[in-house]
Design an enzyme around this catalytic site. Structure first.
Site, PDB file in Angstrom:
ATOM      1  CG  HIS A 506       6.447   8.267  19.321  1.00 26.93           C
ATOM      2  ND1 HIS A 506       5.236   8.482  19.741  1.00 26.93           N
ATOM      3  CD2 HIS A 506       6.573   7.166  19.185  1.00 26.93           C
ATOM      4  CE1 HIS A 506       4.328   7.229  19.399  1.00 26.93           C
ATOM      5  NE2 HIS A 506       5.663   6.498  19.872  1.00 26.93           N
ATOM      6  CD  GLU A 507       9.660   4.710  19.773  1.00 25.07           C
ATOM      7  OE1 GLU A 507       9.539   4.449  20.926  1.00 25.07           O
ATOM      8  OE2 GLU A 507       9.538   5.209  18.909  1.00 25.07           O
ATOM      9  CG  HIS A 510       5.921   3.959  23.471  1.00 26.12           C
ATOM     10  ND1 HIS A 510       5.003   3.607  23.723  1.00 26.12           N
ATOM     11  CD2 HIS A 510       6.480   4.100  22.618  1.00 26.12           C
ATOM     12  CE1 HIS A 510       4.674   3.545  22.812  1.00 26.12           C
ATOM     13  NE2 HIS A 510       5.383   4.278  21.999  1.00 26.12           N
ATOM     14  CG  HIS A 513       2.520   2.823  29.704  1.00 24.62           C
ATOM     15  ND1 HIS A 513       2.556   2.690  28.646  1.00 24.62           N
ATOM     16  CD2 HIS A 513       2.515   3.333  30.298  1.00 24.62           C
ATOM     17  CE1 HIS A 513       1.737   2.655  28.792  1.00 24.62           C
ATOM     18  NE2 HIS A 513       0.792   2.457  29.540  1.00 24.62           N
TER      19      HIS A 513
HETATM   20 ZN   LIG Z   1       4.889   4.278  19.672  1.00 22.31          ZN
END
Ligand SMILES: [Zn+2]
Length: 718
Positions: A506-507, A510, A513
């Site tokens: 998940h991290e 980011h 991105h």
């Molecule tokens: Zn998040």
């Protein structure tokens, strides 16, 4: 889901900050004392390390305050110069100049945020207390700068003649909208009114946070009989005894409250009476009629927000607030929630029936109540999946998951490679730093990973930039991920749970991105996107954790190197869909309460917070007696204290997007470089340069479809 949003300081916020500093005599005095040190202050110049990485061998705690002060001063002077420029306003001398301004402030704030979240100390804590209220007060002063707004407005009105490129046009739109949203178009009289409402709101929001903190502390359940805690581990019982002793209740046991309705101990407590007491302690924590009762505070907050929206020309707060989000309107959010409610509540009812069956089999002789849910759900989970975390953990060694799982997936999809560096200074010796290389071997940026729990680190996991990508500023991304995994004993491996594995993916989503950001303007770069869009890249990246090709590559026993047996993989996969009816319903109920509180019209008086809540849940059919909202209105910190008002739905909205985006991959050949490239080009590299709906459409080829999310949650299964 797991991202702690680190609020980034926009140039406007920076400007406000500066003005507050200037208006204060004591600040000016401090500035005099500090000025002699500025020459040697490491923030005064861009770092000469690769990627302008902060040089932690030179930065001292005492460098921050003078650098902030000088940074505010510089930023204010720059903005004043832009606002009062005698030349006619142009995109270049106004918008671009604003984007370039605040270099020093940007620098010091980036490092300050990094440390105050992950490696804080009393000096930094005091400083952040100093800075926070100034920022809030300054917000208005910035956006209500008439000269600046007049320039932006003049340029905006001529935007069709300016032949701006797409990104520049987006910047103009974005900044113009932010001014209007903040009230730049209001009359002087209404600006004063708005300022007053903003002040009252900030004050009440802080009051709510303090009341809730005190209420949660006072609401801890104290038991005087060890037998009542049967089912808890010896370690949990010991720490409950310690907590009681610390609070002057030696010889008793104290179960402190977490911020959610359900409490972790409810899963293990065998004594039904204790379960009920703990649940009720949680549910009623802030409704005791004492000074920690938050009901009057939240009612007034809701009223103030409705009044603010009304002043700005909107029917309610949510309508005003959602304009710059992907959902755009409360109607779109409510319609989205309504599509999930029937499937979620049907599944939750089915789960409740399963749990009742267990109770009846055991001849319990009672009806399932919310305090029984997790206890019986755990029994069902164990009997159905026979899955013990200790069985899977040896297959999830942290560094192996990072390099052979997270990095491997990024290599397969995007062609990225990673090189561990030992020459970049870190603020804590446990950290690792990697250079990230693009598929053509050019350097993409720098990645820091700070993985172990420490006393001076905030809880949870998050991603942020210490240096943001911008072609205008000539910067490449420097990004960090922070986790809170338990540090193993020396020489032992760091074994984590599958839940932790998904947090890592998940991290890093980011982070991708941020790394793929390809923007000119820092305000539009990378993860600077709407709240209901920002979790798309991160939640999307979680899908690859369980992708067979990736899973096989990292899920190997740390001792033997053997892959995880298929039987165990299957059990793990199945268990991921367990209890999803409950999990989704409690979040939907919270999201619904958020929307209900923030769609009341101005002038409406709410007599009772409790009645309002009950009626709201009844109206949307989210009033299942065994499935209370994840946060009750009176302890819903997200919406009254943390800035998520009219925004709690965003987690679910992003989930609809990421599940549907992942479905596109499944329909188009799965995990391939070509597919990864498409996702990168159309989503991950775009920052906020395009309307979010257009961006998603251009990737998916259609509007987001909720079916993928329902499927992934197992809500369409019988
Ligand atoms: Zn998040």
């Amino acid at each position: 889901m797991k991202m702690k949003t680190m609020k980034k300081l926009s140039i406007f916020a920076m400007l406000l900050l500066f003005m507050a500093a200037c208006n204060s005599n004591s600040e000016q005095k401090k500035s005099m004392e500090n000025s002699k040190d500025l020459a040697s202050n490491p923030f005064m110049h861009a770092s000469t390390l690769p990627f302008q990485a902060p040089d932690f061998t030179k930065i001292k705690d005492s460098d921050f305050a003078p650098a902030f002060e000088e940074g505010f001063k510089e930023e204010l002077a720059e903005i004043e110069k832009i606002a009062n420029n005698p030349e006619p306003p142009t995109f270049e001398n106004t918008l671009v100049a604003m984007e370039k301004s605040g270099e020093l402030l940007r620098r010091v704030n980036g490092v300050f945020n990094m440390l105050s979240g992950a490696n804080t100390n009393p000096v930094l804590q005091n400083l952040s207390e100093d800075i926070a209220p100034k920022m809030a007060a300054l917000q208005d002063a910035i956006f209500l700068n008439n000269e600046l707004y007049e320039r932006v407005k003049t340029i905006y009105q001529k935007k069709d003649e300016l032949k701006l490129d797409k990104e520049s046009l987006r910047l103009l739109d974005y900044i113009h909208t932010e001014f209007i949203r903040a009230g730049a178009d209001l009359s002087a009289e209404n600006k004063t009114k708005l300022k007053k409402l903003n002040e009252e709101e900030a004050g009440l929001s802080a009051k709510f946070t303090n009341q809730l903190l005190a209420a949660a502390k006072a609401g801890a359940l104290v038991v005087d009989n060890k037998e009542a805690l049967k089912g808890l581990s010896e370690g949990a019982i010991n720490s409950a005894a310690q907590d009681a002793e610390n609070d002057g209740e030696k010889g008793k046991w104290e179960l402190s409250l977490q911020n959610t309705t359900q409490q972790p101990a409810l899963q293990s407590l065998e004594n039904r009476d204790t379960r009920q007491k703990l649940f009720e302690a949680s549910w009623n924590r802030a409704e005791k009629g004492d000074q920690n009762d938050t009901r009057a505070t939240i009612v007034r907050l809701a009223e103030i927000r409705a009044d603010k929206a009304n002043l700005l020309g909107f029917p309610n707060y949510a309508t005003w607030s959602l304009q710059d989000q992907m959902a755009k309107t409360p109607e779109a959010v409510i319609s989205f929630l309504n599509k999930l409610i029937p499937a979620a509540t049907a599944k939750a009812r089915k789960e409740a029936a399963d749990l009742q069956t267990v109770i009846n089999k055991e001849k319990g002789g009672f009806q399932l109540e919310p305090w029984d849910w997790n206890y019986y759900a755990e029994k069902v989970r164990q009997s159905r999946y026979d899955l013990d975390e200790d069985q899977t953990k040896p297959y999830f060694e942290f560094f192996n998951v990072l390099e052979n799982g997270v990095f491997y997936a990024a290599n397969q999809l995007y062609g990225l490679t990673f090189k561990l560096r030992t020459d970049i200074p870190v603020y804590q010796e446990d950290m690792r730093v990697y250079t990230v290389y693009d598929n053509d071997s050019t350097e993409l940026g720098l990645y820091y990973c700070d993985y172990y729990k420490r006393d001076n680190k905030s809880g949870g996991a998050w991603m942020s930039n210490v240096v943001e990508q911008s072609k205008l500023l000539g910067t490449k991304p420097v990004i960090y991920n922070v986790f809170n995994f338990t540090k193993p004993a020396p020489g032992e491996p760091a074994l984590i749970s599958y839940d932790d594995v998904t947090t890592m993916f998940h991290e890093f989503g980011h982070a991708l991105h941020g790394f793929f950001a390809d923007q000119t303007y820092p305000s539009l770069s990378g993860t600077n996107v709407a709240r209901d869009f920002v979790e798309l890249p991160s939640q999307f990246n979680e899908h690859w954790a369980i992708e067979p090709q990736v899973f096989r590559h990292y899920a190997v026993n740390y001792k033997t190197g053997e892959p995880m047996p298929q039987e165990l993989v299957d059990k793990l996969k199945k268990s991921l869909k367990f209890n999803q009816g409950y999990a989704l319903t409690e979040v939907l109920a919270a999201a619904d309460l958020d929307m209900e509180w923030h769609t009341i019209p101005a002038g409406e008086t709410i007599k009772s917070a409790d009645d309002f809540e009950t009626a709201a849940l009844k109206r949307t059919h989210l009033d299942l007696p065994q499935v209370p909202p994840r946060y009750r209105s009176t302890y819903f910190l997200h919406i009254w204290g943390n800035g998520y008002q009219a925004g709690y739905y965003a987690y679910l909205w992003s989930e609809m997007l990421d599940d549907d985006a992942y479905n596109w991959f499944k329909e188009n050949g799965g995990m391939t470089r070509a597919n990864g490239q498409r996702f990168r080009e159309r989503i991950l590299s775009r920052g906020n340069t395009e309307d979010y709906n257009t961006m998603f459409y251009n990737f998916r080829g259609s509007k987001p479809d909720i079916k993928a999310m329902l499927e992934n949650r197992g809500l369409l299964d019988n």
